[in-house]
Design a protein around this motif. Structure first.
Motif, short mmCIF file in Angstrom:
data_model
loop_
_atom_site.label_atom_id
_atom_site.label_comp_id
_atom_site.label_asym_id
_atom_site.label_seq_id
_atom_site.Cartn_x
_atom_site.Cartn_y
_atom_site.Cartn_z
N ALA A 1 -30.26 6.72 -29.93
CA ALA A 1 -31.01 5.58 -29.48
C ALA A 1 -29.66 4.68 -29.59
CB ALA A 1 -32.09 5.36 -29.55
N ALA B 1 -11.36 2.47 -23.17
CA ALA B 1 -10.52 2.69 -24.41
C ALA B 1 -10.90 3.93 -24.98
CB ALA B 1 -10.18 1.82 -25.12
N ALA C 1 -16.05 5.11 -29.13
CA ALA C 1 -16.96 6.13 -28.26
C ALA C 1 -16.31 7.35 -28.34
CB ALA C 1 -16.86 5.53 -26.64
N GLY D 1 -23.77 9.90 -27.51
CA GLY D 1 -24.25 10.95 -28.36
C GLY D 1 -25.24 11.94 -28.01
N VAL E 1 -39.45 5.66 -26.33
CA VAL E 1 -39.72 6.31 -27.70
C VAL E 1 -40.02 5.11 -28.69
CG1 VAL E 1 -39.49 7.92 -29.55
CG2 VAL E 1 -38.60 8.34 -27.16
N ASP F 1 -25.93 9.26 -32.81
CA ASP F 1 -25.06 8.00 -31.95
C ASP F 1 -24.17 7.68 -33.12
OD1 ASP F 1 -26.86 6.74 -33.86
OD2 ASP F 1 -28.53 6.93 -32.19
N ALA F 2 -23.57 6.35 -32.63
CA ALA F 2 -22.74 5.79 -33.93
C ALA F 2 -23.41 5.60 -35.28
CB ALA F 2 -22.01 4.49 -33.21
N ASN G 1 -11.66 1.57 -31.05
CA ASN G 1 -12.91 1.49 -30.31
C ASN G 1 -13.67 2.97 -30.56
OD1 ASN G 1 -10.44 0.56 -28.96
ND2 ASN G 1 -11.72 -0.53 -27.85
N GLY H 1 -14.86 -0.48 -22.17
CA GLY H 1 -13.59 -0.80 -21.35
C GLY H 1 -12.74 0.23 -21.10
N GLU I 1 -35.03 8.30 -21.84
CA GLU I 1 -34.10 7.05 -21.77
C GLU I 1 -34.88 5.99 -21.51
OE1 GLU I 1 -30.66 5.96 -22.30
OE2 GLU I 1 -31.80 4.10 -21.70
N ARG I 2 -34.72 4.81 -22.28
CA ARG I 2 -35.68 3.75 -22.30
C ARG I 2 -35.33 2.95 -20.68
NH1 ARG I 2 -34.81 -0.49 -26.78
NH2 ARG I 2 -36.07 -1.92 -25.57
N PHE J 1 -29.26 1.43 -20.02
CA PHE J 1 -29.17 2.22 -19.00
C PHE J 1 -29.00 3.80 -19.07
CE2 PHE J 1 -28.25 -2.11 -17.57
CZ PHE J 1 -29.31 -2.35 -16.85
N GLY K 1 -26.12 4.52 -21.50
CA GLY K 1 -25.94 3.61 -22.58
C GLY K 1 -24.90 2.56 -22.46
N HIS K 2 -24.29 2.25 -23.58
CA HIS K 2 -23.08 1.22 -23.50
C HIS K 2 -21.91 1.53 -22.77
CE1 HIS K 2 -26.03 -0.72 -26.51
NE2 HIS K 2 -25.56 -1.67 -25.86
C1 LIG Z 1 -19.01 -4.43 -23.18
C2 LIG Z 1 -18.57 -3.30 -23.97
C3 LIG Z 1 -17.25 -2.76 -23.99
C4 LIG Z 1 -17.04 -1.52 -24.99
N1 LIG Z 1 -15.69 -1.05 -24.45
C5 LIG Z 1 -15.57 0.23 -25.42
C6 LIG Z 1 -14.25 0.69 -25.17
O1 LIG Z 1 -13.37 0.31 -24.57
N2 LIG Z 1 -14.16 1.96 -25.89
C7 LIG Z 1 -15.02 2.35 -26.67
O2 LIG Z 1 -14.60 3.43 -27.46
N3 LIG Z 1 -16.30 1.80 -26.90
C8 LIG Z 1 -16.41 0.83 -26.25
N4 LIG Z 1 -17.57 0.02 -26.48
C9 LIG Z 1 -18.76 0.49 -27.43
C10 LIG Z 1 -19.34 2.08 -26.72
O3 LIG Z 1 -19.72 1.82 -25.52
C11 LIG Z 1 -20.30 2.35 -27.87
O4 LIG Z 1 -19.75 2.66 -28.96
C12 LIG Z 1 -20.95 3.77 -27.36
O5 LIG Z 1 -21.36 3.82 -25.97
C13 LIG Z 1 -22.13 4.13 -28.35
O6 LIG Z 1 -22.57 5.38 -27.97
P1 LIG Z 1 -24.21 5.58 -28.49
O7 LIG Z 1 -24.48 7.18 -28.28
O8 LIG Z 1 -24.00 5.63 -30.16
O9 LIG Z 1 -25.10 4.62 -28.23
P2 LIG Z 1 -25.66 3.94 -26.74
O10 LIG Z 1 -24.64 3.89 -25.91
O11 LIG Z 1 -26.35 2.66 -27.34
O12 LIG Z 1 -26.91 4.97 -26.16
C14 LIG Z 1 -28.20 4.77 -26.81
C15 LIG Z 1 -29.05 5.04 -25.58
O13 LIG Z 1 -30.46 5.17 -26.18
C16 LIG Z 1 -31.32 4.36 -25.23
N5 LIG Z 1 -32.25 3.88 -25.95
C17 LIG Z 1 -32.29 2.98 -27.00
N6 LIG Z 1 -33.44 2.86 -27.56
C18 LIG Z 1 -34.24 3.78 -27.02
C19 LIG Z 1 -35.77 4.15 -27.27
N7 LIG Z 1 -36.42 3.54 -28.01
N8 LIG Z 1 -36.25 5.15 -26.26
C20 LIG Z 1 -35.35 5.67 -25.44
N9 LIG Z 1 -34.24 5.47 -25.15
C21 LIG Z 1 -33.76 4.55 -26.15
C22 LIG Z 1 -30.44 3.32 -24.67
O14 LIG Z 1 -30.86 2.62 -23.54
C23 LIG Z 1 -29.08 4.02 -24.56
O15 LIG Z 1 -28.86 4.47 -23.20
C24 LIG Z 1 -18.02 -1.13 -25.54
C25 LIG Z 1 -19.31 -1.44 -25.62
C26 LIG Z 1 -19.61 -2.61 -24.85
C27 LIG Z 1 -21.25 -3.21 -25.03
#
Ligand SMILES: Cc1cc2nc3c(=O)[nH]c(=O)nc-3n(C[C@H](O)[C@H](O)[C@H](O)COP(=O)(O)OP(=O)(O)OC[C@H]3O[C@@H](n4cnc5c(N)ncnc54)[C@H](O)[C@@H]3O)c2cc1C
Length: 503
Positions: free
Chosen positions: A264, A87, A483, A13, A227, A470-471, A481, A85, A32-33, A76, A79-80
């Protein structure tokens, strides 16, 4: 410290909005934390990743019974997706509408699939998604082909797909964000799903969004910067600053900007909003509806280990088959069941927990022969499924399980289907509460400020300059999935914000 835009979180996101806004020339700060994930031999080592949990957060959270657990959270840059995987599915058209499930209704989204289609296409291009349209009966309409041809099946998967077709099923090529093929970096190392990529062949939020955004000098990334609070002006309508603690600094500092984008992750964003409560906003920011921190969803997931005892499974990139014949029920149920897809290849260290009763050579034999599956069904939003701050730095997560009858039905259907395809089932194991991999729903978007936290462009109804991308915004979790859908909506919001930032 002043910027034009502050983005909190560098996952899908946050990264997508940073990249969208980069051409405006606005001074963008991405906070980024976590650090950059180190590229090191342990990236590919199942012992380090699964047994030692080298990259997992060391936080302690609490479940609804007050039991502590160490969550499957990864902090990191990227993020996740550093562990995903690859997908990269589009949700189905009907996922955006109200759908009746066995145990309730999956609510409609405030936007339709057609609103998101151009951004799904853009997200697929940015992530270099490989796939093939036309095989999956539930596939939504597309404005163009996939950017790249699918990752081909390896022999065992090709054989399985043929056996499934002979059973009347429609196995389709799983869309994957991977730098594969001629000139591609992927070495088919055999570690991908749930591992970080040592050689950046996984197309993730760091490599596809954050790094390209940082090529322009107007985008700045602060790593290891947490944050802890958002501050509003005296009217409470505008966010004016983020309170940030940077690594090595004992004191926190305030970063000011006219525009804030919170990304986040679904759990941490909703907790940050709640931690930012004031007398004007006693239940937290963006929360006059009371929905922030509610309707937490993951997916109902079960891992299946199947065995074809006649042959060793040497597949290096197994995530190539997806089955959606029963996504909306099909011949097996009046109600939706879900998706079946191949899982990353299981290795012996991953079986130590679930098969601790088996001697190591038995586990090693199973791991060499196993074909591994991921059975996924929709989790329905429930107001008592909550994520709340606990003390200064912990979180309480009460996951109210929904729609489990449909999941069990899907697991039983899958078991029969895999047996019919000639496979023996060795182990089926549900994913637990400590694995919030597909977390979503904790600040839902909608058309009514009384029942949603965000408007259809993910702006907080209660604040003029706060967006959550984000989600968290998902009103329902679908059974695919998440992402690519997070990326598509963030790109849609980014385009909308370009108009605002330029004014
Ligand atoms: C093992 C695993 C396998 C997966 N496989 C798939 C797949 O194959 N296909 C798919 O679609 N999805 C998959 N997912 C899910 C997908 O990774 C997530 O849905 C997606 O990455 C979510 O993105 P996001 O931006 O919502 O949040 P995040 O990826 O959680 O990003 C949030 C970021 O904010 C940072 N953060 C958090 N709190 C703070 C704060 N207070 N201050 C500063 N920074 C902060 C975090 O460190 C992180 O970098 C998988 C997840 C995992 C764990």
């Amino acid at each position: 410290m002043d910027f034009d835009v502050v983005i909190i979180g560098s996952g899908v996101g946050g990264g997508a909005v940073a990249l969208s806004l980069m051409p405006t020339g606005a001074r963008i700060l991405l906070i980024e934390r976590g650090p950059r994930l180190p590229r090191e031999p342990q990236n590919r080592d199942a012992e380090a990743v699964f047994v030692e949990k080298r990259y997992r957060s060391t936080e302690t959270w609490f479940d609804g019974r007050g039991q502590p657990f160490r969550p499957g959270q990864y902090y990191f840059v990227g993020g996740h997706t550093k562990f995903y995987g690859t997908a990269m599915f589009r949700f189905r058209e009907r996922d955006f509408e109200a759908v009746e499930h066995e145990e309730g209704v999956s609510p409609a989204w405030p936007i339709r699939y057609s609103d998101l289609e151009p951004y799904y296409a853009q997200a697929e291009r940015l992530f270099g998604v490989r796939g093939r349209a036309g095989d999956d009966p539930t596939e939504p309409p597309r404005s163009g082909p996939y950017p790249h041809a699918p990752v081909p099946h390896e022999p065992i998967s090709a054989d399985l797909a043929a056996r499934m077709q002979a059973l009347g099923l429609h196995p389709s090529m799983m869309p994957a964000a991977i730098d594969f093929g001629d000139g591609g970096r992927c070495e088919r190392c055999g570690t991908c799903d749930a591992f970080p990529c040592l050689i950046d062949a996984k197309n993730d939020a760091e490599t596809c969004l954050v790094n390209p955004a940082l090529r322009q000098p107007n985008v700045t990334l602060w790593t290891e910067s947490l944050v802890s609070r958002l501050l509003t002006d005296e009217t409470g309508k505008r966010v004016v600053a983020a309170q940030v603690t940077r690594k090595g600094n004992a004191q926190s500092e305030l970063v000011h900007a006219p525009l804030f984008v919170l990304a986040a992750g679904a759990i941490n964003s909703s907790v940050l909003l709640q931690r930012s409560a004031t007398s004007r906003h006693p239940h937290g920011l963006a929360n006059s509806s009371g929905v922030v921190g509610r309707h937490y969803m993951n997916h109902n997931c079960t891992a299946f280990l199947t065995i074809d005892a006649r042959r060793v499974n040497e597949t290096r990139f197994p995530k190539t088959i997806s089955i959606n014949d029963f996504y909306f029920g099909g011949t097996a149920s009046r109600h939706p069941l879900g998706n079946l897809q191949l899982l990353g290849k299981i290795q012996e260290p991953m079986l130590r927990g679930p098969m601790s009763w088996a001697p190591r050579p038995v586990r090693a034999w199973i791991a060499r022969h196993s074909i591994d599956w991921y059975v996924m069904s929709e989790d329905l939003p429930h107001p008592e499924s909550t994520v709340r701050p606990r003390g200064e730095d912990s979180i309480e997560m009460r996951w109210y399980r929904t729609n489990m009858r449909a999941h069990r039905r899907w697991v039983d259907t899958t078991r029969r289907l895999l047996r019919d395809a000639g496979l023996g089932i060795v182990l089926s194991r549900p994913f637990g509460e400590d694995t919030p991999s597909h977390q979503c729903g904790t600040a839902r978007f909608g058309t009514d400020p009384a029942t949603s936290a965000l408007d259809p462009y993910c702006k907080a109804w209660d604040h003029d300059n706060l967006y959550v991308v984000d989600a968290s915004f998902f009103p329902s979790s679908a059974a695919l999935n998440p992402a690519l859908t997070v990326a598509a909506q963030a790109l849609r919001v980014g385009e909308h914000l370009r108009g605002i930032v330029r004014q």
